[in-house]
Design a protein around this motif. Structure first.
Motif, PDB file in Angstrom:
ATOM      1  N   UNK A 611      51.249  59.657  40.608  1.00 15.92           N
ATOM      2  CA  UNK A 611      51.917  59.209  41.841  1.00 15.92           C
ATOM      3  C   UNK A 611      50.918  58.705  42.870  1.00 15.92           C
ATOM      4  N   UNK A 612      49.639  58.913  42.590  1.00 14.82           N
ATOM      5  CA  UNK A 612      48.579  58.416  43.484  1.00 14.82           C
ATOM      6  C   UNK A 612      47.530  57.693  42.640  1.00 14.82           C
ATOM      7  N   UNK A 613      46.772  56.774  43.254  1.00 15.67           N
ATOM      8  CA  UNK A 613      45.731  56.068  42.505  1.00 15.67           C
ATOM      9  C   UNK A 613      44.710  57.048  41.933  1.00 15.67           C
ATOM     10  N   UNK A 614      44.177  56.752  40.763  1.00 23.26           N
ATOM     11  CA  UNK A 614      43.161  57.614  40.158  1.00 23.26           C
ATOM     12  C   UNK A 614      42.033  56.753  39.592  1.00 23.26           C
ATOM     13  N   UNK A 615      40.845  57.346  39.583  1.00 26.75           N
ATOM     14  CA  UNK A 615      39.653  56.633  39.162  1.00 26.75           C
ATOM     15  C   UNK A 615      39.423  56.810  37.665  1.00 26.75           C
ATOM     16  N   UNK A 616      38.940  55.732  37.006  1.00 25.01           N
ATOM     17  CA  UNK A 616      38.560  55.808  35.592  1.00 25.01           C
ATOM     18  C   UNK A 616      37.147  55.248  35.449  1.00 25.01           C
ATOM     19  N   UNK A 617      36.480  55.605  34.373  1.00 24.90           N
ATOM     20  CA  UNK A 617      35.109  55.166  34.130  1.00 24.90           C
ATOM     21  C   UNK A 617      35.080  54.002  33.149  1.00 24.90           C
ATOM     22  N   UNK A 618      34.054  53.199  33.298  1.00 25.51           N
ATOM     23  CA  UNK A 618      33.864  52.084  32.366  1.00 25.51           C
ATOM     24  C   UNK A 618      33.561  52.616  30.975  1.00 25.51           C
ATOM     25  N   UNK A 619      34.096  51.937  29.964  1.00 27.05           N
ATOM     26  CA  UNK A 619      33.766  52.221  28.565  1.00 27.05           C
ATOM     27  C   UNK A 619      33.557  50.897  27.851  1.00 27.05           C
ATOM     28  N   UNK A 620      32.917  50.952  26.702  1.00 25.10           N
ATOM     29  CA  UNK A 620      32.625  49.729  25.944  1.00 25.10           C
ATOM     30  C   UNK A 620      33.918  48.974  25.640  1.00 25.10           C
ATOM     31  N   UNK A 621      33.863  47.650  25.796  1.00 28.77           N
ATOM     32  CA  UNK A 621      34.976  46.732  25.480  1.00 28.77           C
ATOM     33  C   UNK A 621      36.166  46.863  26.429  1.00 28.77           C
ATOM     34  N   UNK A 622      35.979  47.516  27.564  1.00 33.46           N
ATOM     35  CA  UNK A 622      37.048  47.657  28.553  1.00 33.46           C
ATOM     36  C   UNK A 622      37.315  46.285  29.178  1.00 33.46           C
ATOM     37  N   UNK A 623      38.560  45.863  29.246  1.00 35.87           N
ATOM     38  CA  UNK A 623      38.912  44.571  29.845  1.00 35.87           C
ATOM     39  C   UNK A 623      40.265  44.624  30.564  1.00 35.87           C
ATOM     40  N   UNK A 624      40.370  45.432  31.615  1.00 33.13           N
ATOM     41  CA  UNK A 624      41.633  45.526  32.355  1.00 33.13           C
ATOM     42  C   UNK A 624      41.832  44.314  33.270  1.00 33.13           C
ATOM     43  N   UNK A 625      43.027  44.196  33.810  1.00 29.86           N
ATOM     44  CA  UNK A 625      43.331  43.167  34.809  1.00 29.86           C
ATOM     45  C   UNK A 625      43.223  43.826  36.178  1.00 29.86           C
ATOM     46  N   UNK A 626      42.429  43.214  37.063  1.00 34.01           N
ATOM     47  CA  UNK A 626      42.036  43.900  38.290  1.00 34.01           C
ATOM     48  C   UNK A 626      42.310  43.062  39.538  1.00 34.01           C
ATOM     49  N   UNK A 627      42.375  43.774  40.653  1.00 34.90           N
ATOM     50  CA  UNK A 627      42.441  43.157  41.983  1.00 34.90           C
ATOM     51  C   UNK A 627      41.129  43.463  42.677  1.00 34.90           C
ATOM     52  N   UNK A 628      40.440  42.420  43.124  1.00 32.83           N
ATOM     53  CA  UNK A 628      39.120  42.581  43.739  1.00 32.83           C
ATOM     54  C   UNK A 628      39.024  41.709  44.983  1.00 32.83           C
ATOM     55  N   UNK A 629      37.963  41.917  45.739  1.00 34.81           N
ATOM     56  CA  UNK A 629      37.683  41.033  46.868  1.00 34.81           C
ATOM     57  C   UNK A 629      37.283  39.651  46.350  1.00 34.81           C
ATOM     58  N   UNK A 630      37.432  38.691  47.216  1.00 31.34           N
ATOM     59  CA  UNK A 630      37.135  37.306  46.835  1.00 31.34           C
ATOM     60  C   UNK A 630      35.655  37.101  46.514  1.00 31.34           C
ATOM     61  N   UNK A 631      34.777  37.984  46.998  1.00 33.46           N
ATOM     62  CA  UNK A 631      33.341  37.804  46.792  1.00 33.46           C
ATOM     63  C   UNK A 631      32.825  38.460  45.518  1.00 33.46           C
ATOM     64  N   UNK A 632      33.701  38.770  44.588  1.00 30.69           N
ATOM     65  CA  UNK A 632      33.262  39.413  43.339  1.00 30.69           C
ATOM     66  C   UNK A 632      32.495  38.409  42.481  1.00 30.69           C
ATOM     67  N   UNK A 633      31.691  38.860  41.532  1.00 30.22           N
ATOM     68  CA  UNK A 633      30.899  37.932  40.702  1.00 30.22           C
ATOM     69  C   UNK A 633      31.780  37.038  39.841  1.00 30.22           C
TER      70      UNK A 633
END
Length: 721
Positions: A611-633
């Motif tokens: 019911x609330x946002x939760x943090x996850x860690x990067x793992x090999x081959x991870x490719x989620x769809x994300x919302x980021x700031x416009x200044x991302x790489x």
């Protein structure tokens, strides 16, 4: 003589097949506004151009100007008599066609004429034209404003480039929209021996805004009046074109008119410099507007009025240089054969739908250039020195360093390929949100995914930035598709950026970068065209931006991805409904069957009850769809086609210490489609897979060099996966 339009009176062209006296009204005209190479200053009268009445100093200035005009006219009558005698002695086979017909053209074009300058003389020899020097630069000026006119300019330029054999210098008087579009287009087009300069049209508005104008081109239809002040003082000649023109011959033939009448023209230029063109047209405009009240043909009314008073200024060209295609012209009298045609002018608001005896032929000629592969126009002009182009030189240097015997050469080469790019192919409007929480959906697509656009627009009401990978012909198919869609035409906050096809690979990450670069909101939702976002996701993301303080933290908000194998899906309207469909087997977590690692770190089991946002860690081959700031790489361009294009980007975000946070009430669903050409190549071509593995290893090595010890975990994770 040329009849002036007062009120509803019609223009008549007495000595040309069409309304063509001003057809070459600008080849030399601008030289008249410079005295000793400098722009002339405006008189006190000109400082109050809106006033229809003249002050005493203004009246004296006007009378002085008229005296100068009469003196010059008298001298040129003598010159015309000499010219007529010379033409009378010319061989018969070089005589021009002097048949006289009248046009009932009321005038509906973008200032109605192909203009090339004020030249002296009353008749034209239609025989062999003087030769233009091989490497002589031809100067072309075009007024262009807005999204639609920018598209039209491309077709005009294609027709010029197709026939040309000389270096070209385009002078574009453009508003900020057209400049952004055309500057990017020419920069990525990289046509040899072509130079482009821009002049701010918006800064010129005050010069002509006082003129009442009913023409559909608006205030920009008056801009040609001030070219004498706008263009560089050292520019002596220029051909001025409307955007709705198609060339059927080498533009050098038109440029040759300068050489043909050199003796007369040089003398006229000297007189025109003393006549002060700026004052001439302003005085004429003020006098004519007292009776006309407003112009109906934009700058054409002013030109015609000046020409009526000063007919010696005009040299008349045969009307095959301006075959006007509007309902009231008798254009068929301008030509006897296809070989006679020089310039086609679509000077009717109806454009391609105009009524004309040979309209099918003209339409096919226009469509030829409309759909012509612009990449084929990158032709060298051998033997002509060209200005050093830093971008072109760097590109050649990078390509020369590649090993052509490398089995992965084509993959490596794609990274440096410059794709011709047309930004904002359709009209675009966006009003920034006052709270700075706005989010743009970013995606890329090719022609085979076009059907997804309407569905995405129905699911996402916010701004969208799309990069479309199309050929020139496909771009026109897309245009017709979009213009025929009520859904797409009702949305003005969708930016369509065309990246033209070149090479054998789908440049997926270049497309993403193009779409990202032209996002106008603080945040981006990095999606793919095959996904439909949940209803209401746009507003939910804007609230999440505030909740998670994205403005001040490096976070990547993850939108969990699901998929369906059904082409017809009753789209879930809530998370509860989606969970029910998961349980029934109507939906699945994305790529659960074929690529579990790609989205496993999202932790779908936890998401079900979160019911609330939760943090996850990067793992090999991870490719989620994300919302980021416009200044991302940006995405790494070395990855083309299928494989590792998103994985590499997520790895880069992790290396830059972005925190991955899963949103508990957000979701997107992948819709089924036939396998892409690139995934088919990946599955069937062993060398494709070998090269992808090589590129992965090189990317990881680059990561180690850039991020040092922190990047070692990517090598370790890859070895353990």
């Amino acid at each position: 003589m040329l009849g002036i339009c007062r009120g509803r009176r019609k223009f008549l062209a007495a000595s040309l097949t069409l309304l063509c006296i001003p057809a070459i009204t600008w080849l030399y005209l601008f030289a008249g506004s410079f005295e000793d190479g400098k722009p002339v200053s405006l008189s006190p009268l000109e400082s109050q151009p809106h006033s229809p009445r003249y002050s005493a100093p203004g009246q004296r200035e006007r009378e002085s100007l008229e005296v100068r005009v009469r003196e010059v006219e008298e001298e040129n009558r003598a010159l015309r008599r000499q010219l007529s005698l010379a033409q009378g002695r010319a061989p018969a086979h070089r005589r021009g066609n002097h048949s006289k017909t009248y046009s009932m053209e009321e005038g509906t074009g973008d200032s109605e004429n192909l203009r090339a300058g004020i030249v002296a003389g009353n008749s034209s020899e239609c025989g062999q034209q003087p030769v233009v020097e091989k490497c002589e630069t031809i100067h072309v000026a075009i007024v262009c404003a807005g999204y639609n006119a920018s598209r039209d300019v491309v077709t005009l330029v294609k027709s010029v480039l197709f026939h040309r054999r000389n270096p070209l210098h385009f002078h574009l008087i453009a508003d900020s929209i057209a400049e952004q579009i055309l500057a990017t287009l020419f920069q990525t087009w990289m046509v040899p021996a072509v130079r482009v300069d821009f002049y701010n049209a918006d800064e010129l508005k005050s010069e002509v805004s006082w003129i009442p104008n009913k023409h559909y081109s608006g205030i920009y239809g008056l801009m040609k009046l001030v070219l004498t002040k706008t263009l560089p003082a050292n520019l002596e000649r220029v051909i001025v074109l409307d955007t709705d023109i198609t060339f059927a011959t080498d533009i050098a033939e038109l440029w040759a008119v300068f050489h043909k009448f050199k003796g007369v023209i040089l003398l006229l230029l000297d007189k025109l410099r003393k006549m002060k063109w700026e004052q001439m047209w302003r005085l004429t405009a003020e006098r004519e507007l007292m009776g006309m009240l407003s112009t109906s043909l934009a700058d054409q009314d002013i030109f015609n009025a000046v020409i009526k008073q000063n007919p010696f200024l005009v040299y008349q060209l045969p009307c095959f240089w301006n075959v006007q295609l509007s309902d009231h012209t008798r254009s068929e009298q301008c030509y006897r054969d296809v070989s006679d045609l020089k310039v086609i002018h679509w000077n009717s608001p109806k454009k391609l739908r105009v009524k004309n005896k040979h309209v099918e032929f003209f339409r096919n000629l226009y469509l030829t250039f409309l759909e012509y592969d612009g990449n084929l126009l990158r032709r060298e002009l051998f033997g002509c020195p060209s200005e050093a182009d830093v971008n072109s030189e760097n590109l050649q240097k990078q390509l020369s360093e590649l090993d052509e015997d490398d089995l992965c050469y084509e993959f490596r080469r794609e990274r440096f390929t410059v794709h011709r790019t047309h930004l904002y192919f359709l009209h675009y409007e966006y009003e920034p949100a006052a709270d700075n929480t706005d989010v743009t959906l970013v995606a890329q697509l090719s022609m085979d995914r076009l059907q997804m656009l309407e569905a995405i627009c129905k699911h996402w009401e916010g701004p969208i930035s799309l990069a479309l990978y199309l050929s020139d012909a496909e771009a026109q198919q897309f245009l017709r598709y979009a213009q025929g869609s009520e859904v797409l035409m009702s949305r003005h906050n969708v930016a369509y950026h065309i990246v033209y096809k070149e090479g054998q690979f789908y440049p997926v990450n270049l497309l993403r970068n193009v779409a990202m670069k032209h996002v106008g909101t603080p945040y981006m939702f990095l999606s793919d065209i095959d996904f439909l976002p949940m209803y209401g996701l746009y507003e939910y993301l804007r609230k999440s931006v505030i909740q998670l303080d994205l403005a001040n933290t490096k976070k990547a908000m993850i939108v969990p991805a699901f998929e369906t194998l059904r082409y017809r899906l009753s789209f879930p309207k809530s998370k509860a409904e989606l969970l029910s469909m998961l349980d029934m087997g109507t939906l699945f977590t994305f790529r659960y069957h074929v690529w579990t690692k790609g989205h496993a770190p999202t932790n779908f089991a936890k998401w079900r009850t979160a019911t609330t946002p939760y943090r996850v860690e990067w793992e090999a081959d991870f490719e989620p769809y994300v919302v980021v700031r416009r200044d991302c790489p940006e995405y790494d361009r070395r990855f083309v086609g299928f494989g590792w294009n998103k994985v590499a980007h997520i790895m880069e975000l992790d290396a830059q210490e972005y925190e991955f946070t899963v949103l508990p009430n957000a979701y997107m669903i992948h819709m089924p489609h036939a396998p892409s050409f690139d995934i088919t190549k990946f599955r069937s071509n062993k060398q494709y897979r070998v090269c992808l593995k090589t590129l992965k290893e090189e990317f990881q090595q680059d990561m180690s060099r850039r991020y040092g010890f922190a990047a070692l975990k990517y090598l370790t994770a890859e070895n353990n996966s």
